[in-house]
Scaffold this motif. Structure first.
Motif, PDB file in Angstrom:
ATOM      1  N   VAL A  41     -62.805 -36.206   6.466  1.00 48.01           N
ATOM      2  CA  VAL A  41     -63.140 -36.979   5.271  1.00 48.01           C
ATOM      3  C   VAL A  41     -63.106 -38.451   5.634  1.00 48.01           C
ATOM      4  CG1 VAL A  41     -62.477 -37.535   2.897  1.00 48.01           C
ATOM      5  CG2 VAL A  41     -62.128 -35.214   3.770  1.00 48.01           C
ATOM      6  N   THR A  42     -64.197 -39.144   5.292  1.00 45.78           N
ATOM      7  CA  THR A  42     -64.298 -40.585   5.512  1.00 45.78           C
ATOM      8  C   THR A  42     -65.073 -41.189   4.355  1.00 45.78           C
ATOM      9  OG1 THR A  42     -64.855 -42.282   7.148  1.00 45.78           O
ATOM     10  CG2 THR A  42     -66.423 -40.483   6.877  1.00 45.78           C
ATOM     11  N   ARG A  43     -65.085 -42.488   4.262  1.00 41.73           N
ATOM     12  CA  ARG A  43     -65.829 -43.190   3.209  1.00 41.73           C
ATOM     13  C   ARG A  43     -66.690 -44.271   3.842  1.00 41.73           C
ATOM     14  NH1 ARG A  43     -63.918 -41.586  -1.665  1.00 41.73           N
ATOM     15  NH2 ARG A  43     -61.736 -41.027  -1.783  1.00 41.73           N
ATOM     16  N   ARG A 139     -48.808 -33.594   3.093  1.00 39.59           N
ATOM     17  CA  ARG A 139     -50.080 -33.089   2.577  1.00 39.59           C
ATOM     18  C   ARG A 139     -50.908 -32.571   3.737  1.00 39.59           C
ATOM     19  NH1 ARG A 139     -51.601 -37.213  -2.331  1.00 39.59           N
ATOM     20  NH2 ARG A 139     -53.357 -35.770  -2.568  1.00 39.59           N
ATOM     21  N   SER A 140     -51.653 -31.511   3.458  1.00 36.62           N
ATOM     22  CA  SER A 140     -52.413 -30.850   4.513  1.00 36.62           C
ATOM     23  C   SER A 140     -53.695 -31.572   4.876  1.00 36.62           C
ATOM     24  CB  SER A 140     -52.779 -29.425   4.080  1.00 36.62           C
ATOM     25  OG  SER A 140     -53.683 -29.476   2.995  1.00 36.62           O
ATOM     26  N   GLY A 141     -54.211 -32.379   4.008  1.00 31.58           N
ATOM     27  CA  GLY A 141     -55.556 -32.907   4.177  1.00 31.58           C
ATOM     28  C   GLY A 141     -56.511 -32.002   3.424  1.00 31.58           C
ATOM     29  N   ARG A 142     -57.636 -32.541   3.077  1.00 35.61           N
ATOM     30  CA  ARG A 142     -58.600 -31.798   2.264  1.00 35.61           C
ATOM     31  C   ARG A 142     -59.283 -30.698   3.061  1.00 35.61           C
ATOM     32  NH1 ARG A 142     -61.646 -36.992  -0.294  1.00 35.61           N
ATOM     33  NH2 ARG A 142     -59.749 -38.174  -0.682  1.00 35.61           N
ATOM     34  N   GLN A 143     -59.457 -29.578   2.398  1.00 32.73           N
ATOM     35  CA  GLN A 143     -60.219 -28.445   2.933  1.00 32.73           C
ATOM     36  C   GLN A 143     -61.404 -28.241   2.007  1.00 32.73           C
ATOM     37  OE1 GLN A 143     -59.456 -26.444   5.713  1.00 32.73           O
ATOM     38  NE2 GLN A 143     -57.988 -28.053   6.118  1.00 32.73           N
ATOM     39  N   HIS A 144     -62.563 -28.020   2.571  1.00 35.38           N
ATOM     40  CA  HIS A 144     -63.779 -27.827   1.779  1.00 35.38           C
ATOM     41  C   HIS A 144     -64.498 -26.573   2.240  1.00 35.38           C
ATOM     42  CE1 HIS A 144     -63.030 -32.174   1.773  1.00 35.38           C
ATOM     43  NE2 HIS A 144     -63.641 -32.206   0.618  1.00 35.38           N
TER      44      HIS A 144
END
Length: 153
Positions: A41-43, A139-144
């Protein structure tokens, strides 16, 4: 991406060399043991995201790149928070149920809450409790995962 030594380092190096920030990074092995699934994930502006996509596709380790921001997808993150407590267990349990959390450890002075959900939900929980009561959080970090369009009946 290929499950090879140094592959993750090359992706991280690409980001750091160009001054891009990685907000969340998770890696897991899918069914094929020669591959790894990386969720990053980045912006950035459309131009920056396009540049990142081009640079990642140039890496020999990258097998396939999917921009999930452009598709229907489900996002979840796991968080565990150790909280300094006072009061009864029943009150704690009721509060966790209200925010869809689960108490997974209780001591006389602390409890650990486990939550899964969209990142915004986890952020809201952290914002809602007294910051001085938080001892530790991970926190695990986002999963998609991509999904298909919903069926209309």
């Amino acid at each position: 991406m290929e499950n090879e030594s140094g592959a993750l380092s090359r992706v991280a190096g690409l980001f750091s060399a160009r001054g891009y920030n990685i907000e969340s990074l998770t890696v897991a092995r899918p069914k094929n043991p020669s591959l790894s699934r990386m969720t990053l994930v980045t912006r950035g502006s459309e131009e920056i995201i396009e540049q990142i996509t081009k640079q990642l596709n140039k890496l020999i380790d990258v097998v396939k790149l999917i921009d999930l921001a452009e598709s229907f997808h489900i996002e979840r993150e796991l968080m565990m928070v150790k909280i300094r407590t006072t009061g009864s267990y029943a009150m704690k349990s009721e509060a966790c149920g209200y925010i869809s959390g689960k108490i997974i450890d209780v001591t006389p002075t602390t409890y650990i809450v486990e939550m899964t959900g969209p990142s915004e939900k986890l952020d809201a929980f952290i914002a809602a409790i007294d910051p001085d009561s938080i001892i530790e959080a991970v926190r695990s970090g986002r999963q998609h995962l991509p999904r298909r369009k919903r069926l209309t009946l």
